[in-house]
Scaffold this motif. Structure first.
Motif, PDB file in Angstrom:
ATOM      1  N   UNK A 360       5.258   7.387  -8.187  1.00  0.00           N
ATOM      2  CA  UNK A 360       5.697   6.437  -9.206  1.00  0.00           C
ATOM      3  C   UNK A 360       4.503   6.042 -10.045  1.00  0.00           C
ATOM      4  N   UNK A 361       4.710   5.886 -11.366  1.00  0.00           N
ATOM      5  CA  UNK A 361       3.680   5.364 -12.274  1.00  0.00           C
ATOM      6  C   UNK A 361       4.127   3.995 -12.748  1.00  0.00           C
ATOM      7  N   UNK A 362       3.169   3.030 -12.750  1.00  0.00           N
ATOM      8  CA  UNK A 362       3.496   1.663 -13.153  1.00  0.00           C
ATOM      9  C   UNK A 362       2.232   0.985 -13.671  1.00  0.00           C
ATOM     10  N   UNK A 363       2.418  -0.042 -14.503  1.00  0.00           N
ATOM     11  CA  UNK A 363       1.299  -0.800 -15.034  1.00  0.00           C
ATOM     12  C   UNK A 363       0.766  -1.749 -13.961  1.00  0.00           C
ATOM     13  N   UNK A 398      -2.864  -3.914   3.196  1.00  0.00           N
ATOM     14  CA  UNK A 398      -1.908  -4.944   3.564  1.00  0.00           C
ATOM     15  C   UNK A 398      -1.710  -5.990   2.494  1.00  0.00           C
ATOM     16  N   UNK A 399      -0.514  -6.553   2.474  1.00  0.00           N
ATOM     17  CA  UNK A 399      -0.219  -7.692   1.617  1.00  0.00           C
ATOM     18  C   UNK A 399       0.074  -7.356   0.186  1.00  0.00           C
ATOM     19  N   UNK A 400       0.167  -6.073  -0.185  1.00  0.00           N
ATOM     20  CA  UNK A 400       0.402  -5.725  -1.593  1.00  0.00           C
ATOM     21  C   UNK A 400       1.896  -5.566  -1.864  1.00  0.00           C
ATOM     22  N   UNK A 401       2.562  -4.784  -1.011  1.00  0.00           N
ATOM     23  CA  UNK A 401       4.005  -4.572  -1.142  1.00  0.00           C
ATOM     24  C   UNK A 401       4.668  -4.922   0.185  1.00  0.00           C
ATOM     25  N   UNK A 432      -2.642   3.939  -5.574  1.00  0.00           N
ATOM     26  CA  UNK A 432      -2.343   3.255  -4.326  1.00  0.00           C
ATOM     27  C   UNK A 432      -1.480   4.186  -3.482  1.00  0.00           C
ATOM     28  N   UNK A 433      -1.921   4.418  -2.256  1.00  0.00           N
ATOM     29  CA  UNK A 433      -1.203   5.334  -1.367  1.00  0.00           C
ATOM     30  C   UNK A 433      -0.778   4.579  -0.114  1.00  0.00           C
ATOM     31  N   UNK A 434       0.480   4.698   0.225  1.00  0.00           N
ATOM     32  CA  UNK A 434       1.036   4.078   1.413  1.00  0.00           C
ATOM     33  C   UNK A 434       1.813   5.122   2.211  1.00  0.00           C
ATOM     34  N   UNK A 435       2.033   4.802   3.446  1.00  0.00           N
ATOM     35  CA  UNK A 435       2.938   5.597   4.281  1.00  0.00           C
ATOM     36  C   UNK A 435       4.114   4.724   4.661  1.00  0.00           C
ATOM     37  N   UNK A 436       5.292   5.247   4.394  1.00  0.00           N
ATOM     38  CA  UNK A 436       6.526   4.566   4.779  1.00  0.00           C
ATOM     39  C   UNK A 436       6.904   5.089   6.158  1.00  0.00           C
ATOM     40  N   UNK A 449       9.229   8.991  11.834  1.00  0.00           N
ATOM     41  CA  UNK A 449       8.921   9.891  10.728  1.00  0.00           C
ATOM     42  C   UNK A 449       8.242   9.076   9.643  1.00  0.00           C
ATOM     43  N   UNK A 450       7.514   9.755   8.785  1.00  0.00           N
ATOM     44  CA  UNK A 450       6.768   9.086   7.718  1.00  0.00           C
ATOM     45  C   UNK A 450       7.018   9.789   6.399  1.00  0.00           C
ATOM     46  N   UNK A 451       6.817   9.038   5.335  1.00  0.00           N
ATOM     47  CA  UNK A 451       6.859   9.574   3.979  1.00  0.00           C
ATOM     48  C   UNK A 451       5.736   8.930   3.181  1.00  0.00           C
ATOM     49  N   UNK A 452       5.061   9.733   2.371  1.00  0.00           N
ATOM     50  CA  UNK A 452       3.974   9.220   1.533  1.00  0.00           C
ATOM     51  C   UNK A 452       4.536   8.612   0.268  1.00  0.00           C
ATOM     52  N   UNK A 453       4.025   7.415  -0.060  1.00  0.00           N
ATOM     53  CA  UNK A 453       4.387   6.743  -1.307  1.00  0.00           C
ATOM     54  C   UNK A 453       3.116   6.642  -2.133  1.00  0.00           C
ATOM     55  N   UNK A 454       3.070   7.335  -3.272  1.00  0.00           N
ATOM     56  CA  UNK A 454       1.888   7.392  -4.138  1.00  0.00           C
ATOM     57  C   UNK A 454       2.239   6.698  -5.446  1.00  0.00           C
TER      58      UNK A 454
END
Length: 858
Positions: A360-363, A398-401, A432-436, A449-454
């Protein structure tokens, strides 16, 4: 008459007999080194003995000492005085006796004696252990108090210095003890060894001698050694299970004979472990078996045949000794659960199917609580019931989303919400990279299971340009030409693109002589700028850094002009006149307009004077005084050109700058003495203020101001006092009128004799216009015009004599100034200022108006 030949022969024979009768010298008992001993720690160079001998004939003797060629020459002797000095170190342990030959000679006879010097012991040898290293093997079950090993140390010294005792270096922290005298190391009473806790022990034993004297001090020497005690293992520990507690699972598709879990045990004695055998005691109901040697538990029936959901098995392990005899045993419980098959982990899906990466791209800095709508994420677990229940969480910064929902049963739409907008900063992290993470809740397998959120961040103009410093300090010389660089300021805007471009500007009252490059931040002087440290030594202004949207920050700039020596000293006048009183210096002063030292420091000197040996000048203050040898005007008379006590000097003022500038002035000096000045105070004052006329004007103006103030104060006070009592004079008398042809002839001399003490403070004054034949002011009822202001009195005027002639017509008045009583023959008018004259005239008119109604007073 010749000598008798027989007498000569007799004398020769006598001499020969005397020569043959010369006796050999010998040592005295107190000086032959008999029974002499010397400590081995005697310092080299010490005087240890004095040989002493005599010669029967009284001839002088000399002393010598020698040694065997194979031995060391330990001593030396002074041949004249017999002083013996130690020249080599002694060591009793190597050489306990020294043999030497001492001799004494009178020049003709030599007597030698062999002596033996005993070397006595000093405590200079430390104990030394023998038969090192010390190691011993000890079984861990050795009884307390048993002897382990004996250490032995020897000391070459004698006496107490050669006796050795033993002790442990850390006696409190060990299970061992050592016999003080024998050196036998043993296990302490009540202490035991344990192979499983410590397989070896390092013991430090200290050997210490009994102490003795060494170089004048009591010393105790010691040595240490280490004893290694290796502990041997014995069979005294039960078997130990590894990895407890034990849990096993049998799923619905498990085949009979499949392994469920493995039980692991080992002998507690690690040194020489026994063989371990496994067995099931109860609880299996024939459904499970265990391998005797490996400990593997297997299911022997199909899961559909198993009647219970949970089986509690008891596994026993037995040690078997090397002789095949069962030894120690241990038991452990094992739990086996029968569960439905959970063969589907949670899975993430996108719009096109299973997916493990979402972008996802965001400001940057989105509003808090905003949903990331660009992410289309679904999570699903195909199992049923508890196997399909799992939790969701974001793994990363932590604490961002935060993710919603937190717990899912079977399937849900995943929503990610902004929690901390400030942390979503493009300048800190562009990606910002997270793992769901989806992990099962209730299943023992905890499938996940995991998924990458970039998230690709886009920049916004969220930063203000910031200077590298809150203030900048610069120094430039005042003679710097226009366009000179002053200082470069730097501001940084972390934003990208046009938002990160910084434009500089300056403003403020001190910014006029400067310009700044809008892009580089370089501050430089205006092309027309002419800097002058004397006019303005410091400038301060503000510099502004601004981006394309007007966001800005400020910094303060301080510019200091460095003074340059561009002014020469200046005298007040190029030609000056001074009057010098003998013994008092005159001072000439020049000023330098430069701003800083040493450019504005002035030194003075006399560059030309005729004659040149009359005056000295203080180089720092500019004070000019006569030389010490000149003490009177007589000494100057013949030295002055023309004999008028006047000199012309050329005085130079020179600054201390580099390069240096100077200025000269012509100074005319009149020399006088204090006797001449004392003849007239006014002249003395004028002479003293000749060099400074403003001082004289200020003194005279001050005196006049004081006189006027006192006059106004006293007149005002008197006026209000008389007005309140309706009287003009402090004392008024009523007199009967004497017969008189005309009121002009009335004399007022009676006032002079009968005025009261208070009235005597005021002087009676007479207007000269009363004698005018025109009769303008003669009538008793006609008012008197105000008198014109009188000029101030001259500094030195001799008092006038009383005016001759008939008595003048005088009108009693009240004056604002207190005057001393005048002589009776005449009343002198007192001069005053304009305010005083007007007040006196007004009071005089009021008094005369009253006189019209009271003519009998006159």
């Amino acid at each position: 008459m010749g000598r008798d030949p027989r007498a000569a022969v007799a004398v020769a024979l006598l001499r020969l007999c005397l020569a043959q009768a010369n006796f050999a010298p010998h040592f005295l008992d107190s000086g032959n080194m008999a029974l002499f001993s010397l400590p081995e720690d005697t310092p080299v160079g010490s005087h240890v003995y004095t040989l002493n001998g005599t010669d029967p004939e009284g001839d002088p003797v000399s002393y010598h000492i020698s040694f065997d060629p194979s031995a060391r020459s330990v001593f030396s002797v002074d041949p004249n005085f017999g002083n013996i000095t130690l020249v080599e170190e002694l060591d009793r342990e190597r050489e306990d006796e020294i043999e030497a030959v001492i001799s004494i000679s009178d020049g003709l006879n030599l007597v030698a004696e062999k002596v033996t010097i005993l070397v006595t012991d000093a405590n200079d040898e430390a104990p030394s252990f023998i038969r090192e290293p010390y190691m011993v093997q000890v079984p861990e079950d050795i009884p307390p108090g048993s002897s382990l090993i004996k250490v032995h140390a020897v000391d070459k010294d004698t006496g107490s210095g050669g006796s050795v005792t033993y002790f442990l270096q850390s006696a409190q922290a060990t299970v061992f003890a050592v016999d003080r005298h024998s050196g036998v190391l043993r296990l302490r009473a009540g202490a035991t060894l344990d192979y499983e806790k410590a397989r070896a022990h390092i013991v430090t034993v200290v050997a210490k001698d009994g102490g003795g004297r060494l170089r004048g001090a009591d010393v105790v020497l010691s040595a240490t050694t280490t004893v290694t005690v290796n502990v041997e293992d014995v069979q005294d520990m039960a078997p130990i299970f590894v990895g407890t507690p034990y849990y096993g699972y049998v799923y619905e598709d498990t085949l009979p004979g499949s392994e469920v879990l493995t039980v692991v045990a080992m002998d507690g004695d690690r040194g020489k472990p026994n063989q371990i055998l496994y067995s099931l005691l109860n609880g299996s109901d024939g459904a499970f078996e265990i391998n005797e040697t490996s400990g593997v538990i297997s299911v022997m029936q199909s899961p559909a045949q198993l009647r219970r959901d949970v089986y509690e098995l008891h596994v026993q392990v037995t040690e078997v000794s090397s002789a095949g005899v069962p030894a120690a045993q241990a038991m452990v419980p094992v739990t086996v659960r029968i569960v439905d098959l959970n063969n589907h982990p949670p899975t993430f899906y996108g719009e096109s199917g299973p997916q493990n990466r979402f972008e996802l791209s965001m400001y940057e800095h989105p509003p808090q609580g905003e949903i990331l709508r660009g992410l289309k994420i679904t999570v699903n677990d195909s199992d049923q019931g508890a196997n399909a229940k799992f939790n969701l969480r974001l793994v990363g910064p932590g604490g961002i989303f935060r993710v919603v929902p937190l717990t899912v049963l079977n399937e849900a739409q995943v929503t990610i919400i902004v929690e901390n907008s400030a942390a979503i900063d493009f300048e800190k992290s562009k990606v910002l990279t997270f793992k769901l993470l989806a992990i099962e809740v209730s299943t023992p397998e905890k499938f996940s299971s995991t998924a990458d959120v970039v998230i690709q961040l886009l920049d916004t103009n969220d930063n203000v340009p910031k200077f590298t410093s809150h203030y900048y300090i610069a120094r430039i010389p005042e003679n710097a030409p226009g366009g000179s660089n002053v200082v470069a300021v730097t501001a940084v805007d972390p934003d990208t693109g046009p938002w990160g471009e910084v434009k500089y500007s300056i403003y403020g009252p001190g910014a006029d002589p400067f310009l700044i490059h809008p892009s580089t931040g370089l501050i430089y002087t205006q092309p027309w700028a002419s800097l002058d440290a004397e006019a303005t030594a410091r400038y301060n202004f503000y510099v502004k850094a601004e981006d394309t949207e007007g966001k800005y920050s400020l910094a303060e700039v301080f510019v200091t002009l460095l003074d340059v020596n561009d002014h020469s000293p200046q005298f007040g006048k190029s030609v000056q006149e001074r009057t010098m009183v003998l013994g008092t210096p005159v001072k000439i002063e020049a000023t330098d307009q430069d701003a800083e030292e040493p450019n504005n420091l002035v030194d003075y000197s006399i560059t030309h004077a005729e004659p040149s040996n009359v005056f000295d000048i203080d180089v720092h203050t500019g004070e000019i005084r006569l030389k010490n040898s000149i003490r009177s005007l007589d000494a100057l008379h013949n030295m002055t050109p023309g004999g008028d006590f006047t000199w012309s000097l050329e005085v130079q003022a020179k600054d201390r700058g580099s390069p240096s500038f100077s200025t000269t002035a012509l100074l005319k000096i009149d020399v006088t003495d204090t006797e001449t000045l004392s003849r007239s105070p006014v002249a003395a004052f004028l002479m003293q203020t000749k060099d400074n006329p403003l001082k004289a004007v200020a003194v005279l103006a001050g005196l006049m101001a004081i006189i006027v103030a006192l006059t106004v104060l006293i007149s005002t006070a008197t006026f209000w006092r008389n007005k309140k009592s309706s009287r003009v004079l402090p004392v008024r008398r009523v007199l009967r009128q004497r017969p008189s042809p005309a009121p002009r002839a009335v004399r007022v001399e009676w006032l002079r004799f009968r005025r009261t003490k208070a009235a005597a403070k005021f002087a009676l004054k007479e207007d000269p216009s009363n004698e005018n034949e025109n009769g303008n002011n003669n009538g008793p009822g006609s008012p008197l015009p105000p008198a014109a202001p009188a000029p101030p009195p001259a500094p030195a005027v001799a008092p006038r004599a009383p005016r001759a002639g008939p008595a003048r017509w005088a009108v009693p008045t009240v004056s604002g100034s207190l005057s001393p009583r005048q002589p009776r023959g005449s009343l002198r008018p007192e001069a005053g200022g304009p305010t005083q004259s007007a007040l006196v005239s007004e009071l005089r008119q009021k008094f005369e108006k009253k006189g019209v109604g009271n003519e009998a007073h006159f």
